[in-house]
Design a protein around this motif. Structure first.
Motif, PDB file in Angstrom:
ATOM      1  N   GLY A 100       0.788  -1.219   0.000  1.00  0.00           N
ATOM      2  CA  GLY A 100       0.000   0.000   0.000  1.00  0.00           C
ATOM      3  C   GLY A 100       0.825   1.275   0.000  1.00  0.00           C
ATOM      4  N   VAL A 101       2.106   1.173  -0.307  1.00  0.00           N
ATOM      5  CA  VAL A 101       2.962   2.356  -0.330  1.00  0.00           C
ATOM      6  C   VAL A 101       2.810   3.037  -1.692  1.00  0.00           C
ATOM      7  CG1 VAL A 101       5.336   3.184  -0.173  1.00  0.00           C
ATOM      8  CG2 VAL A 101       4.574   1.296   1.267  1.00  0.00           C
ATOM      9  N   ALA A 102       2.590   4.344  -1.672  1.00  0.00           N
ATOM     10  CA  ALA A 102       2.427   5.094  -2.921  1.00  0.00           C
ATOM     11  C   ALA A 102       3.698   5.025  -3.764  1.00  0.00           C
ATOM     12  CB  ALA A 102       2.099   6.540  -2.605  1.00  0.00           C
ATOM     13  N   PRO A 103       3.546   4.992  -5.084  1.00  0.00           N
ATOM     14  CA  PRO A 103       4.710   4.966  -5.962  1.00  0.00           C
ATOM     15  C   PRO A 103       5.558   6.229  -5.793  1.00  0.00           C
ATOM     16  CG  PRO A 103       2.684   4.564  -7.202  1.00  0.00           C
ATOM     17  CD  PRO A 103       2.300   4.947  -5.824  1.00  0.00           C
ATOM     18  N   ALA A 104       6.862   6.075  -5.973  1.00  0.00           N
ATOM     19  CA  ALA A 104       7.764   7.223  -5.879  1.00  0.00           C
ATOM     20  C   ALA A 104       7.667   8.059  -7.149  1.00  0.00           C
ATOM     21  CB  ALA A 104       9.197   6.732  -5.687  1.00  0.00           C
ATOM     22  N   GLY A 105       8.025   9.308  -7.045  1.00  0.00           N
ATOM     23  CA  GLY A 105       8.056  10.172  -8.215  1.00  0.00           C
ATOM     24  C   GLY A 105       6.842  11.080  -8.293  1.00  0.00           C
ATOM     25  N   ALA A 106       6.873  11.905  -9.319  1.00  0.00           N
ATOM     26  CA  ALA A 106       5.794  12.875  -9.514  1.00  0.00           C
ATOM     27  C   ALA A 106       4.530  12.201 -10.044  1.00  0.00           C
ATOM     28  CB  ALA A 106       6.258  13.948 -10.497  1.00  0.00           C
ATOM     29  N   CYS A 107       3.402  12.798  -9.740  1.00  0.00           N
ATOM     30  CA  CYS A 107       2.108  12.314 -10.205  1.00  0.00           C
ATOM     31  C   CYS A 107       1.701  13.133 -11.431  1.00  0.00           C
ATOM     32  CB  CYS A 107       1.071  12.485  -9.098  1.00  0.00           C
ATOM     33  SG  CYS A 107      -0.589  12.079  -9.612  1.00  0.00           S
ATOM     34  N   ASN A 108       1.392  12.452 -12.527  1.00  0.00           N
ATOM     35  CA  ASN A 108       0.923  13.130 -13.726  1.00  0.00           C
ATOM     36  C   ASN A 108      -0.334  12.414 -14.208  1.00  0.00           C
ATOM     37  OD1 ASN A 108       0.384  14.174 -16.249  1.00  0.00           O
ATOM     38  ND2 ASN A 108       2.534  14.396 -16.794  1.00  0.00           N
ATOM     39  N   HIS A 135      -0.382   9.100 -16.611  1.00  0.00           N
ATOM     40  CA  HIS A 135      -0.611   7.911 -15.774  1.00  0.00           C
ATOM     41  C   HIS A 135      -1.794   8.166 -14.842  1.00  0.00           C
ATOM     42  CE1 HIS A 135       3.650   7.446 -16.923  1.00  0.00           C
ATOM     43  NE2 HIS A 135       3.312   6.172 -16.990  1.00  0.00           N
ATOM     44  N   PRO A 136      -3.027   8.055 -15.347  1.00  0.00           N
ATOM     45  CA  PRO A 136      -4.193   8.374 -14.522  1.00  0.00           C
ATOM     46  C   PRO A 136      -4.456   7.381 -13.384  1.00  0.00           C
ATOM     47  CG  PRO A 136      -4.889   7.552 -16.647  1.00  0.00           C
ATOM     48  CD  PRO A 136      -3.391   7.694 -16.696  1.00  0.00           C
ATOM     49  N   THR A 137      -3.881   6.172 -13.482  1.00  0.00           N
ATOM     50  CA  THR A 137      -4.103   5.157 -12.450  1.00  0.00           C
ATOM     51  C   THR A 137      -2.767   4.554 -12.032  1.00  0.00           C
ATOM     52  OG1 THR A 137      -6.231   4.602 -13.432  1.00  0.00           O
ATOM     53  CG2 THR A 137      -5.287   2.996 -11.930  1.00  0.00           C
ATOM     54  N   ALA A 138      -2.601   4.387 -10.731  1.00  0.00           N
ATOM     55  CA  ALA A 138      -1.413   3.713 -10.207  1.00  0.00           C
ATOM     56  C   ALA A 138      -1.880   2.477  -9.447  1.00  0.00           C
ATOM     57  CB  ALA A 138      -0.627   4.634  -9.290  1.00  0.00           C
TER      58      ALA A 138
END
Length: 62
Positions: free
Chosen positions: A33-41, A45-48
């Motif tokens: 459940g750890v959020a992915p590293a890096g910027a959110c765009n 990439h609308p879904t992680a």
């Protein structure tokens, strides 16, 4: 019962009781459940997808 409890009960296929007896839902033994590293765009990439597991304990009133 909160909307989160309703959604969780629906997702796990729990017996329906009209939501009258479930007082709380405990999330135990969580893994991942750890959020992915890096910027959110959201444009590129609308879904992680994030691997996650947990045990859920439903507490009821009498």
């Amino acid at each position: 019962m909160s909307q989160d409890c309703h959604r969780l009960r629906e997702w796990c296929g729990c017996p329906r009781d009209g939501g009258r007896t479930t007082a709380s839902v405990l999330r135990l033994n969580t893994r991942g459940g750890v959020a992915p590293a890096g910027a959110c765009n959201p444009t590129t990439h609308p879904t992680a997808r994030v691997p996650y597991t947990a045990d859920y304990l439903f507490l009821a009133t009498k």
